[in-house]
Design an enzyme around this catalytic site. Sequence first.
Site, PDB file in Angstrom:
ATOM      1  N   ASN A 310       1.693  37.385  44.694  1.00  0.00           N
ATOM      2  CA  ASN A 310       2.336  37.086  43.422  1.00  0.00           C
ATOM      3  C   ASN A 310       3.809  37.484  43.406  1.00  0.00           C
ATOM      4  O   ASN A 310       4.327  38.076  44.353  1.00  0.00           O
ATOM      5  CB  ASN A 310       1.578  37.784  42.288  1.00  0.00           C
ATOM      6  CG  ASN A 310       0.268  37.081  41.977  1.00  0.00           C
ATOM      7  OD1 ASN A 310       0.235  36.110  41.230  1.00  0.00           O
ATOM      8  ND2 ASN A 310      -0.819  37.571  42.562  1.00  0.00           N
ATOM      9  N   HIS A 340      12.675  56.587  57.275  1.00  0.00           N
ATOM     10  CA  HIS A 340      13.590  57.421  58.056  1.00  0.00           C
ATOM     11  C   HIS A 340      12.958  58.783  58.320  1.00  0.00           C
ATOM     12  O   HIS A 340      12.096  59.244  57.568  1.00  0.00           O
ATOM     13  CB  HIS A 340      14.915  57.629  57.306  1.00  0.00           C
ATOM     14  CG  HIS A 340      15.718  56.378  57.132  1.00  0.00           C
ATOM     15  ND1 HIS A 340      16.620  55.935  58.075  1.00  0.00           N
ATOM     16  CD2 HIS A 340      15.746  55.471  56.123  1.00  0.00           C
ATOM     17  CE1 HIS A 340      17.178  54.812  57.649  1.00  0.00           C
ATOM     18  NE2 HIS A 340      16.662  54.508  56.476  1.00  0.00           N
ATOM     19  N   ALA A 382      -3.604  49.689  40.255  1.00  0.00           N
ATOM     20  CA  ALA A 382      -2.231  49.493  39.803  1.00  0.00           C
ATOM     21  C   ALA A 382      -1.443  50.794  39.867  1.00  0.00           C
ATOM     22  O   ALA A 382      -1.908  51.853  39.439  1.00  0.00           O
ATOM     23  CB  ALA A 382      -2.230  48.954  38.377  1.00  0.00           C
ATOM     24  N   LYS A 402      -6.217  58.280  46.136  1.00  0.00           N
ATOM     25  CA  LYS A 402      -7.479  58.913  46.531  1.00  0.00           C
ATOM     26  C   LYS A 402      -8.642  57.996  46.132  1.00  0.00           C
ATOM     27  O   LYS A 402      -8.554  57.263  45.154  1.00  0.00           O
ATOM     28  CB  LYS A 402      -7.648  60.263  45.839  1.00  0.00           C
ATOM     29  CG  LYS A 402      -6.528  61.258  46.097  1.00  0.00           C
ATOM     30  CD  LYS A 402      -6.538  61.768  47.518  1.00  0.00           C
ATOM     31  CE  LYS A 402      -5.483  62.841  47.716  1.00  0.00           C
ATOM     32  NZ  LYS A 402      -5.452  63.335  49.118  1.00  0.00           N
TER      33      LYS A 402
END
Length: 422
Positions: A310, A340, A382, A402
């Site tokens: 999407n 990094h 989400a 988790k």
Amino acid sequence: MSNKISVITVVYNDVKNIRQTMESFFSQTWEDKEYIVVDGGSTDGTADIIKEYADRLAWWCTEKDKGIYDAMNKGILHANGKWINILNCGDAYCANDSLRRMIECSKDINSTDVIYGNAIAITENEDKHMEAGNDISKLEYSAIYRHGCSLVRTSTHLKYMFALDKKKLIGFALDYDMIYRMYHSGCKFEKVDVDVQTYDVEGASNNIYKSIKYNYRITTQYGWSLQKFIFFVKALCAVYTKQSYLFRLVRDFIFEFLLNNMLPCVCSWKIRRLCLKLMGISIGKDTFISKDVYFMTPRMFKIGNDSDINRGCLLDARGGISIGNSVSISHNVSIVTGGHHLNSPTFAGKYMPIEIGDYAWLGIGCTILQGVKIGKGAVVCAGAVVTSDVEPYAVVAGTPAKKIKERTHDLSYKCKWNILFT
């Protein structure tokens, strides 16, 4: 049956790195192993460090030799394991279970001559994941994996030692010559999806022009062919071209401006799909990608069948992104393979691949960070930030993500997108 691994390290005057390399071997969780260290008569204290580990070594020596490949041959002759792995001084295993995973991931270990995996290249400015090639036939033209990232059956290695008589002709490419001879004799190669070793790019073999020349000499040792000559010329031209400012200008115009600024203005998915494939993206059947998606290094991105992505997603494929079938990626998802080193004086980059399995669902605004594997049927809720692997069918949430529950295993849907002008 025993799958004892004989690991061989050759070294000469490298007191700075020898301990780290040896500790990398001893950290391996695969217990059925032995360690052989061949020192070329070091005078800088390297031999003293090796002596500290003498009672843990199967065999070692410190004496003059004819170079790195002569030392490797010497180590091979003293190997008692079923498999041989070369761990060059200064290199290290990617994880404590690298050797174990190579053995356990092999699907045909009893008939395979060479098991090989991936590498991580280390430079001053970046760590880069080096995916080994899947197509064995390409060994006809060049190496497709790093020699240190392989297990070679000992009985096979004894037949195909390093050809020291070719040293003047092919220099530092004697390892590829050995691999090429095994390939031509019909030895069986198997790739496993394991990151095996890290290696320092700044070495004796870091000369691209010599590498191309030596590769051509190796691949034509059984006869000249037009195809190999064309491959040789194209490789040379590619090196010269990529060093020019004009190449960079054209590359950035296509893969930044056209891809991320102009292409999203095209309302037809069929046209966008064609353009994306021309830019090197692998897109499966009936898969859909919305307009407002930002790509980095598109040639390192691939997605399977019946999936959809999407709007507003960031697809950073510098380290490689692989997405399976029937995968749903919601709005504003970030899939980030680049990063990094926090304490690097040069702010060195680090790039690791991300894999997303079939039927996975990534919720709105979630972030998947480098090196992560999302298992089949898994759900990322989400806003979650995923920093480690997600097991199949797990539902994860939070920062860091988790597991909160498990999804049904009975999945058979296909992601379809039928809205015009998107």
